[in-house]
Scaffold this motif. Structure first.
Motif, PDB file in Angstrom:
ATOM      1  N   LEU A  67       0.827  -1.205   0.000  1.00  0.00           N
ATOM      2  CA  LEU A  67       0.000   0.000   0.000  1.00  0.00           C
ATOM      3  C   LEU A  67       0.864   1.259   0.000  1.00  0.00           C
ATOM      4  CD1 LEU A  67      -2.930  -0.805   2.466  1.00  0.00           C
ATOM      5  CD2 LEU A  67      -2.956  -0.786  -0.029  1.00  0.00           C
ATOM      6  N   ALA A  68       1.937   1.249   0.807  1.00  0.00           N
ATOM      7  CA  ALA A  68       2.833   2.410   0.836  1.00  0.00           C
ATOM      8  C   ALA A  68       3.425   2.667  -0.536  1.00  0.00           C
ATOM      9  CB  ALA A  68       3.925   2.182   1.877  1.00  0.00           C
ATOM     10  N   GLU A  69       3.779   1.613  -1.262  1.00  0.00           N
ATOM     11  CA  GLU A  69       4.336   1.778  -2.599  1.00  0.00           C
ATOM     12  C   GLU A  69       3.290   2.342  -3.564  1.00  0.00           C
ATOM     13  OE1 GLU A  69       5.730  -2.085  -3.534  1.00  0.00           O
ATOM     14  OE2 GLU A  69       7.493  -1.968  -2.228  1.00  0.00           O
ATOM     15  N   ARG A  70       2.046   1.853  -3.464  1.00  0.00           N
ATOM     16  CA  ARG A  70       0.967   2.386  -4.312  1.00  0.00           C
ATOM     17  C   ARG A  70       0.744   3.866  -4.034  1.00  0.00           C
ATOM     18  NH1 ARG A  70      -2.771  -1.173  -6.727  1.00  0.00           N
ATOM     19  NH2 ARG A  70      -2.389  -3.383  -6.317  1.00  0.00           N
ATOM     20  N   LEU A  71       0.716   4.218  -2.747  1.00  0.00           N
ATOM     21  CA  LEU A  71       0.479   5.609  -2.369  1.00  0.00           C
ATOM     22  C   LEU A  71       1.617   6.510  -2.839  1.00  0.00           C
ATOM     23  CD1 LEU A  71      -0.983   4.986   1.181  1.00  0.00           C
ATOM     24  CD2 LEU A  71      -2.119   6.294  -0.623  1.00  0.00           C
ATOM     25  N   ALA A  72       2.841   6.015  -2.770  1.00  0.00           N
ATOM     26  CA  ALA A  72       3.981   6.815  -3.214  1.00  0.00           C
ATOM     27  C   ALA A  72       3.863   7.175  -4.688  1.00  0.00           C
ATOM     28  CB  ALA A  72       5.278   6.058  -2.945  1.00  0.00           C
ATOM     29  N   GLN A  73       3.259   6.310  -5.483  1.00  0.00           N
ATOM     30  CA  GLN A  73       3.116   6.568  -6.918  1.00  0.00           C
ATOM     31  C   GLN A  73       2.172   7.727  -7.202  1.00  0.00           C
ATOM     32  OE1 GLN A  73       1.929   2.844  -8.650  1.00  0.00           O
ATOM     33  NE2 GLN A  73       3.924   1.868  -8.309  1.00  0.00           N
ATOM     34  N   VAL A  74       1.201   7.972  -6.304  1.00  0.00           N
ATOM     35  CA  VAL A  74       0.251   9.068  -6.513  1.00  0.00           C
ATOM     36  C   VAL A  74       0.534  10.243  -5.585  1.00  0.00           C
ATOM     37  CG1 VAL A  74      -1.550   7.517  -7.330  1.00  0.00           C
ATOM     38  CG2 VAL A  74      -1.439   8.099  -4.901  1.00  0.00           C
ATOM     39  N   GLY A  75       1.633  10.185  -4.825  1.00  0.00           N
ATOM     40  CA  GLY A  75       1.970  11.267  -3.917  1.00  0.00           C
ATOM     41  C   GLY A  75       1.237  11.219  -2.600  1.00  0.00           C
ATOM     42  N   GLY A  76       0.810  10.033  -2.174  1.00  0.00           N
ATOM     43  CA  GLY A  76       0.097   9.884  -0.917  1.00  0.00           C
ATOM     44  C   GLY A  76       0.997   9.369   0.192  1.00  0.00           C
ATOM     45  N   THR A  77       0.433   9.256   1.395  1.00  0.00           N
ATOM     46  CA  THR A  77       1.189   8.795   2.559  1.00  0.00           C
ATOM     47  C   THR A  77       0.373   7.767   3.334  1.00  0.00           C
ATOM     48  OG1 THR A  77       0.309  10.578   3.951  1.00  0.00           O
ATOM     49  CG2 THR A  77       2.396  10.987   2.798  1.00  0.00           C
ATOM     50  N   LEU A  78       1.079   6.979   4.136  1.00  0.00           N
ATOM     51  CA  LEU A  78       0.445   5.948   4.965  1.00  0.00           C
ATOM     52  C   LEU A  78       1.042   5.990   6.359  1.00  0.00           C
ATOM     53  CD1 LEU A  78      -0.451   2.314   4.109  1.00  0.00           C
ATOM     54  CD2 LEU A  78       1.096   2.730   6.005  1.00  0.00           C
ATOM     55  N   GLU A  79       0.192   5.944   7.354  1.00  0.00           N
ATOM     56  CA  GLU A  79       0.622   5.841   8.742  1.00  0.00           C
ATOM     57  C   GLU A  79      -0.150   4.700   9.394  1.00  0.00           C
ATOM     58  OE1 GLU A  79      -0.067   9.534  10.633  1.00  0.00           O
ATOM     59  OE2 GLU A  79       1.189  10.705   9.248  1.00  0.00           O
ATOM     60  N   ALA A  80       0.549   3.830  10.109  1.00  0.00           N
ATOM     61  CA  ALA A  80      -0.094   2.686  10.750  1.00  0.00           C
ATOM     62  C   ALA A  80       0.610   2.381  12.052  1.00  0.00           C
ATOM     63  CB  ALA A  80      -0.060   1.457   9.834  1.00  0.00           C
ATOM     64  N   GLY A  81      -0.161   2.036  13.062  1.00  0.00           N
ATOM     65  CA  GLY A  81       0.435   1.689  14.345  1.00  0.00           C
ATOM     66  C   GLY A  81      -0.607   1.400  15.389  1.00  0.00           C
ATOM     67  N   SER A  82      -0.154   0.826  16.500  1.00  0.00           N
ATOM     68  CA  SER A  82      -1.038   0.483  17.603  1.00  0.00           C
ATOM     69  C   SER A  82      -1.427   1.736  18.379  1.00  0.00           C
ATOM     70  CB  SER A  82      -0.361  -0.527  18.537  1.00  0.00           C
ATOM     71  OG  SER A  82      -0.058  -1.719  17.851  1.00  0.00           O
ATOM     72  N   THR A  83      -2.641   1.700  18.927  1.00  0.00           N
ATOM     73  CA  THR A  83      -3.130   2.746  19.814  1.00  0.00           C
ATOM     74  C   THR A  83      -3.435   2.120  21.173  1.00  0.00           C
ATOM     75  OG1 THR A  83      -5.434   2.420  19.151  1.00  0.00           O
ATOM     76  CG2 THR A  83      -4.123   3.952  17.838  1.00  0.00           C
ATOM     77  N   LYS A  84      -3.904   2.953  22.090  1.00  0.00           N
ATOM     78  CA  LYS A  84      -4.239   2.428  23.412  1.00  0.00           C
ATOM     79  C   LYS A  84      -5.357   1.385  23.338  1.00  0.00           C
ATOM     80  CE  LYS A  84      -2.882   6.558  25.991  1.00  0.00           C
ATOM     81  NZ  LYS A  84      -3.348   7.628  26.919  1.00  0.00           N
ATOM     82  N   GLY A  85      -6.249   1.570  22.362  1.00  0.00           N
ATOM     83  CA  GLY A  85      -7.383   0.651  22.295  1.00  0.00           C
ATOM     84  C   GLY A  85      -7.385  -0.282  21.117  1.00  0.00           C
ATOM     85  N   GLY A  86      -6.307  -0.330  20.325  1.00  0.00           N
ATOM     86  CA  GLY A  86      -6.310  -1.223  19.180  1.00  0.00           C
ATOM     87  C   GLY A  86      -5.293  -0.827  18.133  1.00  0.00           C
ATOM     88  N   PHE A  87      -5.739  -0.628  16.881  1.00  0.00           N
ATOM     89  CA  PHE A  87      -4.842  -0.362  15.762  1.00  0.00           C
ATOM     90  C   PHE A  87      -5.473   0.700  14.879  1.00  0.00           C
ATOM     91  CE2 PHE A  87      -2.758  -1.154  11.679  1.00  0.00           C
ATOM     92  CZ  PHE A  87      -1.438  -1.298  12.079  1.00  0.00           C
ATOM     93  N   LEU A  88      -4.652   1.620  14.357  1.00  0.00           N
ATOM     94  CA  LEU A  88      -5.140   2.727  13.529  1.00  0.00           C
ATOM     95  C   LEU A  88      -4.326   2.792  12.248  1.00  0.00           C
ATOM     96  CD1 LEU A  88      -6.812   5.311  13.032  1.00  0.00           C
ATOM     97  CD2 LEU A  88      -5.064   6.564  14.315  1.00  0.00           C
TER      98      LEU A  88
END
Length: 393
Positions: free
Chosen positions: A357-378
């Protein structure tokens, strides 16, 4: 409509594996706690050993048939003849044990009433439940000492029976809904195949006919006019290349996911998995005319990957999806967030899916952020718009 589940085991759905079978069995077996009165009577019984043996064998047989009717019928319906035979057997056992042993065994009629409500059609159970309660009253009235116990069992027999009749109707409705979903999906797939067949016919019919005619013409010209035959061959090459381009564009258009389709798919996938879903019904109106095809495609892929991870790996019970236009220093973007209350993941464990997904987004100039939160995953994905938000549509 989300599907009701018992800890991940859908109503009206056969258990998948031993764990689901155990969970579903526990949901139905917990009501066997009311068998305490007959069991206590067996230990306190002052009659002959044969009466105790009769009670033990009868109770085991009764419980086995009860679990078969309730457990099996709510997942994979039994044949009507089997259901009626099992219910008559349970009723006969309840009468025999109540008359032979003690009034404590009258509680078996409550289980017969509940089984009637769960396994019989509503048009039959509305008569069968009062009939079973009437037989219980007739058996209990043989002794004046049973009046208090009998009055305490009439309401549970009627209430439990009719409550299970409602649950049985819910089971049947859920099964019909699941079958309808499968039928709709199959019809949609067939319609898509027909559309693709029509489009390919329209695209290739003219091109292939032209190639055939020019090939025949080039063959006739080849001995006497090789220069003119070469022109026809060049035309054939050009037409072939254009036909190949048209087919690729058509196929890629069919394979390209769309945000409305992925939002609908996310709702269905989360509901089937027993996850409470908060998913937009459609793409916000302010995005409809401004979102370019490339950004929509990568957002759709991102949503599909995120929902797949929630269903397969997170163990979440709730998932919230949002799709929001935002203004950033780099320009207007669309922000997609998928948040769940599952077990989360380490920041370094991105996986092949998120890397892709990060590679796909890079092709269109987008960004990706992913990580755990206090209550799950975002998961947060941002993709650029084709035009600014304040531009006219």
């Amino acid at each position: 409509m989300s599907e009701v589940t018992f800890s991940g085991v859908g109503i009206g759905q056969s258990p998948d594996g031993r764990r689901h079978s155990f969970v579903k069995l526990m949901w139905f077996g917990i009501w066997l706690a009311f068998m305490g009165a007959p069991v206590s009577d067996l230990f306190d019984h002052d009659g002959s050993p044969w009466s105790v043996v009769l009670g033990v064998v009868g109770l085991v047989a009764f419980v086995g048939v009860y679990l078969m009717v309730i457990f099996r019928h709510t997942g994979r319906p039994l044949r009507p003849r089997t259901v009626y035979s099992a219910l008559l057997f349970m009723l006969a056992l309840a009468v025999l044990l109540s008359l032979t042993l003690d009034s404590a065994w009258l509680v078996l009629f409550v289980y017969v009433s509940v089984s009637c409500g769960a396994a019989l059609p509503v048009r039959v159970s509305r008569f069968a439940i009062p009939a079973v309660t009437g037989v219980m009253a007739a058996v209990g009235l043989r002794s004046a000492d049973n009046h208090d116990l009998l009055s305490a069992l009439v309401v549970p027999a009627l209430l439990g029976g009719f409550a299970m009749a409602g649950v049985g109707q819910l089971v049947r409705t859920t099964i019909e809904l699941r079958e309808a979903r499968a039928t709709v999906a199959e019809l949609a797939a067939n319609e898509e195949r027909l559309r693709l067949a029509r489009d390919l016919h329209d695209l290739l019919g003219h091109s292939l006919s032209l190639i055939t005619l020019k090939s025949e013409l080039a063959g006739r010209m080849l001995p006497a006019h090789p220069d003119r035959a070469a022109e026809q061959v060049a035309d054939i090459e050009q037409v072939s290349r254009q036909a190949l381009t048209d087919v690729r564009e058509a196929v890629s258009g069919y394979r390209r996911p769309t945000l409305p389709g992925e939002l609908a798919g996310a709702r269905t996938a989360l509901a089937v998995a027993g996850v409470t879903a908060d998913v937009p019904q459609d793409v916000p109106k302010e995005l409809g005319a401004t979102l370019c095809a490339e950004s929509e495609t990568v957002l759709a892929w991102s949503l599909r990957e995120a929902v797949t991870n929630v269903v397969r790996h997170s163990g979440a019970r709730r998932c919230v999806v949002s799709l929001t236009p935002r203004q950033t220093l780099e320009g207007p973007v669309v922000e997609l967030t998928v948040e769940d209350d599952g077990r989360g993941a380490s920041g370094a464990d991105r996986g092949n899916g998120l890397t892709g997904l990060a590679e796909r987004l890079a092709q269109v100039g987008g960004t990706l952020e992913a990580g755990s939160t206090k209550g799950g995953f975002l998961l947060t994905v941002r993709a650029p718009l084709a035009v600014p938000l304040n531009s006219p549509a």
